[in-house]
Write a protein that holds these residues in place. Structure first.
Motif, PDB file in Angstrom:
ATOM      1  N   ALA A  68       0.720  -1.278  -0.132  1.00  0.00           N
ATOM      2  CA  ALA A  68       0.001   0.014   0.027  1.00  0.00           C
ATOM      3  C   ALA A  68       0.943   1.364  -0.126  1.00  0.00           C
ATOM      4  O   ALA A  68       0.618   2.415  -0.486  1.00  0.00           O
ATOM      5  CB  ALA A  68      -0.902   0.035   1.210  1.00  0.00           C
ATOM      6  N   SER A  80       1.568   2.093  -3.511  1.00  0.00           N
ATOM      7  CA  SER A  80       0.545   2.691  -4.333  1.00  0.00           C
ATOM      8  C   SER A  80       0.177   4.077  -3.911  1.00  0.00           C
ATOM      9  O   SER A  80       0.218   4.892  -4.847  1.00  0.00           O
ATOM     10  CB  SER A  80      -0.714   1.735  -3.847  1.00  0.00           C
ATOM     11  OG  SER A  80      -0.693   0.704  -4.416  1.00  0.00           O
ATOM     12  N   TRP A  81       0.563   4.441  -2.655  1.00  0.00           N
ATOM     13  CA  TRP A  81       0.356   5.772  -2.148  1.00  0.00           C
ATOM     14  C   TRP A  81       1.384   6.619  -2.619  1.00  0.00           C
ATOM     15  O   TRP A  81       1.244   7.572  -3.250  1.00  0.00           O
ATOM     16  CB  TRP A  81       0.346   5.914  -0.857  1.00  0.00           C
ATOM     17  CG  TRP A  81       0.135   7.238  -0.143  1.00  0.00           C
ATOM     18  CD1 TRP A  81      -0.945   8.003   0.004  1.00  0.00           C
ATOM     19  CD2 TRP A  81       1.313   7.997   0.230  1.00  0.00           C
ATOM     20  NE1 TRP A  81      -0.624   9.135   0.559  1.00  0.00           N
ATOM     21  CE2 TRP A  81       0.851   9.200   0.839  1.00  0.00           C
ATOM     22  CE3 TRP A  81       2.566   7.869   0.702  1.00  0.00           C
ATOM     23  CZ2 TRP A  81       1.645  10.239   1.273  1.00  0.00           C
ATOM     24  CZ3 TRP A  81       3.377   8.969   1.012  1.00  0.00           C
ATOM     25  CH2 TRP A  81       3.004  10.231   1.448  1.00  0.00           C
ATOM     26  N   GLU A 124      -4.248  -0.165  -7.263  1.00  0.00           N
ATOM     27  CA  GLU A 124      -5.323  -0.045  -6.288  1.00  0.00           C
ATOM     28  C   GLU A 124      -5.422  -1.052  -5.296  1.00  0.00           C
ATOM     29  O   GLU A 124      -5.978  -0.914  -4.414  1.00  0.00           O
ATOM     30  CB  GLU A 124      -6.428   0.933  -6.935  1.00  0.00           C
ATOM     31  CG  GLU A 124      -6.219   2.244  -7.302  1.00  0.00           C
ATOM     32  CD  GLU A 124      -7.490   2.866  -7.698  1.00  0.00           C
ATOM     33  OE1 GLU A 124      -8.529   2.235  -7.865  1.00  0.00           O
ATOM     34  OE2 GLU A 124      -7.419   4.074  -8.066  1.00  0.00           O
ATOM     35  N   TYR A 158      -4.356  -1.052  -1.830  1.00  0.00           N
ATOM     36  CA  TYR A 158      -5.154  -0.237  -0.678  1.00  0.00           C
ATOM     37  C   TYR A 158      -6.423  -1.122  -0.199  1.00  0.00           C
ATOM     38  O   TYR A 158      -6.700  -1.183   1.104  1.00  0.00           O
ATOM     39  CB  TYR A 158      -5.854   0.874  -1.393  1.00  0.00           C
ATOM     40  CG  TYR A 158      -4.880   2.031  -1.551  1.00  0.00           C
ATOM     41  CD1 TYR A 158      -3.811   2.511  -0.989  1.00  0.00           C
ATOM     42  CD2 TYR A 158      -5.070   2.705  -3.030  1.00  0.00           C
ATOM     43  CE1 TYR A 158      -3.339   3.573  -1.331  1.00  0.00           C
ATOM     44  CE2 TYR A 158      -4.235   3.686  -3.543  1.00  0.00           C
ATOM     45  CZ  TYR A 158      -3.270   3.926  -2.478  1.00  0.00           C
ATOM     46  OH  TYR A 158      -2.385   5.208  -3.020  1.00  0.00           O
ATOM     47  N   ASP A 213      -4.590  -3.510   2.232  1.00  0.00           N
ATOM     48  CA  ASP A 213      -4.188  -3.045   3.495  1.00  0.00           C
ATOM     49  C   ASP A 213      -5.532  -2.279   4.165  1.00  0.00           C
ATOM     50  O   ASP A 213      -5.396  -2.706   5.428  1.00  0.00           O
ATOM     51  CB  ASP A 213      -3.258  -2.031   3.079  1.00  0.00           C
ATOM     52  CG  ASP A 213      -2.876  -0.968   4.238  1.00  0.00           C
ATOM     53  OD1 ASP A 213      -2.208  -1.834   5.007  1.00  0.00           O
ATOM     54  OD2 ASP A 213      -2.799   0.193   4.378  1.00  0.00           O
TER      55      ASP A 213
END
Length: 391
Positions: free
Chosen positions: A328, A331-332, A377, A380, A383
């Motif tokens: 995650a 991704s962030w 995505e 996310y 997570d």
């Protein structure tokens, strides 16, 4: 959790900053050539080899440098900041060679790949091919995608579904299909001229094919295994955790290069306002937000990876919960960097629309990078499930 940086790590980081700085002018000079060639320019490959960049992620036992993940992150960022194609290819070649070096068994393939000099690896472990038993080894067939830098590589990985002697899919006890990865010499495959893309053109990431290619069984590399045959504690982690370092770093490097470029153009006067870009309060505000967000992404990525490294040094495993957090994070970081580059592209105005403008190239590179599966995505969702699970 506070992560302490050891004196040894500080020295390693300083050494790699110096190495990257020494070749950055060469990488910048040949960046446009790589895009035009649709593969990394020979001068850039030579410069990266000169500083040992392709060895960064590999086990020491087979000639790699086995650098701390924070060092890998910082080096890949700085390389991508100098030239996106060079940074991207370096992280792929270094990390895929690291996986192969850690997981290949003793035998012909390991000796050929790592015996005389350190190799450059590309390829994907996605199971887009098949491997059928044949004379003590395997017969490979398949067509794989996204082999960044393959034209300057000695070896390529290919994920394969395992078949039995009759050509039927092999399955585990629970009925799941069995798959693995194979280390394949690039002189045994066909490289297609398929890399016609909007962004990351200079990475040269086309399809490649194998037709009835026979390899000995020691070319097999367990797919995503957490039981390496060599290398330190960092290699005993999920494959996605190992590889997310490079993709996140490339995104940060692209965003930092875009911010650098916007700063250079901030004195440009737009006809619609009659004022320099850098004098407008809204631009100053948004640039500050973008710059601080990218700085935060760099710090947070380093923090998460250093924490995971410390876990492994203490003998603690990377649990599924840890892996979901690390994925995650990637991704962030990708989303933050995408937002920053979008700001730079749009705020610069219509001048960035032209294909020969460097901001247009960075915008397209960032869009392409943000589509990478390791920062998708779904990370996310995984997570979020962990964070929302009842105690």
């Amino acid at each position: 959790m506070v992560i302490e940086m050891s004196t040894e790590l500080r020295r390693e980081l300083d050494d790699w900053r110096d190495r990257v700085e020494s070749i950055a002018p060469t990488l910048r000079e040949h960046g446009a050539e790589s895009v035009e060639l649709r593969t990394l320019a020979p001068a850039s490959v030579a410069a990266l080899e000169e500083i040992g960049a392709f060895k960064l992620s590999g086990p020491r036992e087979i000639g790699g440098l086995e650098a701390h993940p924070t060092t890998q992150l910082e080096a890949f960022i700085d390389l991508a900041r100098a030239d996106v194609s060079a940074g991207w290819c370096t992280m792929v070649q270094s990390m895929v060679a690291g996986l192969a070096g850690a997981h290949l068994c003793e035998g012909e393939a390991l000796e050929k790949a790592f015996g005389s000099s350190y190799p450059k690896f590309s390829g994907t472990t996605n199971p887009e091919g098949t491997a059928q038993p044949y004379e003590g080894g395997y017969r490979l067939n398949g067509r794989w995608s996204y082999a960044s830098g393959i034209r300057h590589c000695d070896w390529v990985l290919g994920g394969v579904m395992l078949l039995d002697e009759q050509g039927r899919q092999r399955t585990a006890e629970n009925g799941a299909p069995l798959w693995t990865a194979m280390a394949i010499p690039t002189n045994g495959i066909e490289i297609e001229d398929s890399w016609h893309v909007a962004g990351l053109q200079g990475t040269g990431s086309p399809h490649y094919r194998a037709h009835d290619l026979v390899l000995s069984e020691d070319h097999e590399m367990p797919f995503g295994g957490t039981t390496p045959r060599r290398g330190g504690a960092w290699f005993n982690i999920p494959m996605t955790t190992f590889l997310v370092v490079g993709v996140a770093a490339s995104c940060i490097g692209i965003a930092e290069q875009a911010l650098d470029l916007f700063r250079e153009h901030s004195t440009r006067v737009r006809f619609s306002t009659g004022r320099a870009l850098g004098l407008r309060s809204t631009v100053r505000h948004d640039f500050s937000v973008a710059a601080q967000s990218v700085e935060a992404a760099r710090v947070y990525a380093g923090h998460v990876l250093a924490g995971a490294w410390d876990q492994r040094q203490r003998g603690e495993p990377i649990t599924p919960a840890d892996e979901s957090r690390i994925r995650a994070m990637g991704s962030w970081v990708g989303d933050v960097c995408l937002d920053a580059v979008r700001f730079c592209y749009r705020a610069l105005g219509a001048a960035a629309n032209f294909s020969d403008h460097p901001m247009d190239q960075l915008n397209r590179d960032m869009l392409a990078a943000s589509n990478h599966v390791f920062i998708s995505e779904i990370n996310y969702e995984l997570d979020g499930a962990r964070r929302l699970a009842p105690d």
